[in-house]
Motif scaffolding. Structure first.
Motif, short mmCIF file in Angstrom:
data_model
loop_
_atom_site.label_atom_id
_atom_site.label_comp_id
_atom_site.label_asym_id
_atom_site.label_seq_id
_atom_site.Cartn_x
_atom_site.Cartn_y
_atom_site.Cartn_z
N VAL A 62 0.87 -1.46 -0.16
CA VAL A 62 0.35 -0.24 -0.12
C VAL A 62 0.72 1.08 0.31
N GLY A 63 0.80 2.09 -0.88
CA GLY A 63 1.86 3.22 -1.07
C GLY A 63 0.59 4.09 -1.99
N LYS A 64 0.37 5.65 -2.04
CA LYS A 64 -0.24 5.98 -2.41
C LYS A 64 1.06 6.17 -4.10
N GLY A 65 -0.37 6.12 -5.47
CA GLY A 65 0.47 6.15 -6.70
C GLY A 65 1.59 5.00 -7.35
N TYR A 66 1.74 3.48 -6.62
CA TYR A 66 2.44 2.98 -6.65
C TYR A 66 2.00 1.66 -7.47
N LYS A 67 1.85 0.67 -8.21
CA LYS A 67 1.86 0.11 -8.62
C LYS A 67 2.48 -1.74 -8.43
N TYR A 68 2.60 -1.82 -6.79
CA TYR A 68 2.86 -3.45 -6.40
C TYR A 68 2.61 -4.24 -7.62
N SER A 69 3.69 -5.22 -7.10
CA SER A 69 3.02 -6.72 -8.34
C SER A 69 2.46 -7.37 -7.18
N LYS A 70 2.53 -8.87 -7.89
CA LYS A 70 1.35 -8.99 -7.41
C LYS A 70 1.49 -9.60 -5.68
N SER A 71 3.09 -10.20 -5.61
CA SER A 71 3.34 -10.93 -4.47
C SER A 71 3.11 -10.11 -3.50
N TYR A 72 3.88 -8.45 -3.73
CA TYR A 72 3.11 -7.12 -1.94
C TYR A 72 1.30 -7.32 -1.91
N LEU A 73 0.97 -7.37 -2.94
CA LEU A 73 -0.54 -6.31 -3.14
C LEU A 73 -1.11 -8.33 -2.01
N ASP A 74 -0.53 -9.41 -2.74
CA ASP A 74 -0.38 -10.31 -1.54
C ASP A 74 -0.73 -10.54 -0.02
N ALA A 75 0.67 -10.29 0.17
CA ALA A 75 1.28 -9.82 1.22
C ALA A 75 -0.05 -8.98 2.21
N GLY A 76 0.01 -7.22 1.75
CA GLY A 76 -1.03 -6.93 2.00
C GLY A 76 -2.57 -6.86 2.01
N GLY A 77 -2.72 -7.99 1.12
CA GLY A 77 -4.22 -8.66 1.24
C GLY A 77 -4.22 -9.80 2.59
N SER A 78 -3.38 -10.06 2.59
CA SER A 78 -3.25 -11.00 4.07
C SER A 78 -3.40 -10.07 5.47
N GLY A 79 -2.64 -9.10 6.02
CA GLY A 79 -3.31 -8.55 6.39
C GLY A 79 -1.65 -7.55 7.33
N MET A 80 -0.99 -8.17 6.68
CA MET A 80 0.96 -7.81 6.64
C MET A 80 1.23 -6.76 6.67
N THR A 81 1.83 -6.42 7.80
CA THR A 81 2.45 -4.69 7.56
C THR A 81 4.42 -4.90 7.77
N TRP A 82 4.46 -3.86 6.94
CA TRP A 82 5.69 -3.45 6.67
C TRP A 82 6.64 -3.20 9.32
N THR A 83 6.58 -4.33 9.83
CA THR A 83 7.10 -3.47 11.57
C THR A 83 8.88 -3.70 10.80
N GLU A 84 8.98 -3.28 11.69
CA GLU A 84 10.99 -2.65 12.40
C GLU A 84 11.26 -4.52 12.35
N ASP A 85 11.49 -5.37 12.32
CA ASP A 85 11.97 -7.10 12.02
C ASP A 85 11.88 -7.14 10.79
N ALA A 86 9.91 -7.05 10.20
CA ALA A 86 10.78 -7.48 8.44
C ALA A 86 10.87 -6.72 7.39
N ILE A 87 11.27 -5.70 7.95
CA ILE A 87 12.52 -4.64 7.20
C ILE A 87 13.27 -4.92 7.27
N LEU A 88 14.31 -5.08 8.43
CA LEU A 88 14.85 -5.69 8.44
C LEU A 88 15.67 -7.34 8.08
N GLU A 89 14.41 -7.59 8.04
CA GLU A 89 14.21 -9.50 7.30
C GLU A 89 14.46 -9.11 5.81
N TYR A 90 13.87 -8.47 5.60
CA TYR A 90 13.46 -8.06 4.35
C TYR A 90 14.45 -8.00 3.21
#
Length: 132
Positions: A62-90
């Motif tokens: 989710v980000g205003k005006g950005y076209k995300y790939s299906k992988s990111y949309l699927d992750a967001g659709g399942s309710g996942m968020t960018w926590t500090e730990d998630a970003i660290l691993e990413y």
């Protein structure tokens, strides 16, 4: 004697923990590498990657005006968020992270940059957390 040893161990861990504390000023400098593809200004334009202002706590894909790939949309659709730990691993391996969280062995990420050093990732995450 046991108390002294336990206290010494606790003090050693406390000092070691501080030695590895994240440094947002270093993270800001490291983020300059990211600036080729990302902005971090409130209301800033997207580039090859999305604007990362306020990324910590934001739903994935989710980000205003950005076209995300299906992988990111699927992750967001399942309710996942960018926590500090998630970003660290990413930041260690974006494609592997997306494959893990989506359970899709074909999940992809445009992001090619990998930050191999744990300390660098912690510093960047610390900086990103200040941008809100």
């Amino acid at each position: 004697m046991k108390r002294v040893l336990v206290l010494a161990a606790v003090m050693t861990l406390a000092v070691a923990g501080n030695a590895f504390a994240a440094d947002s000023a270093k993270g800001e400098k490291l983020f300059k590498r990211c600036g080729a593809c990302h902005t971090i200004k409130a209301g800033g334009k997207n580039k090859v990657g999305p604007n990362l202002f306020g990324i910590v706590g934001r739903k994935i894909g989710v980000g205003k005006g950005y076209k995300y790939s299906k992988s990111y949309l699927d992750a967001g659709g399942s309710g996942m968020t960018w926590t500090e730990d998630a970003i660290l691993e990413y930041l260690a391996d974006p494609k592997a992270y997306m494959r893990k969280i989506t359970s899709n062995p074909k999940a992809r990420s445009k992001m090619a940059l990998k930050l191999k050093k744990e300390a660098d990732r912690q510093d960047v995450v610390s900086y990103l957390a200040t941008q809100k």
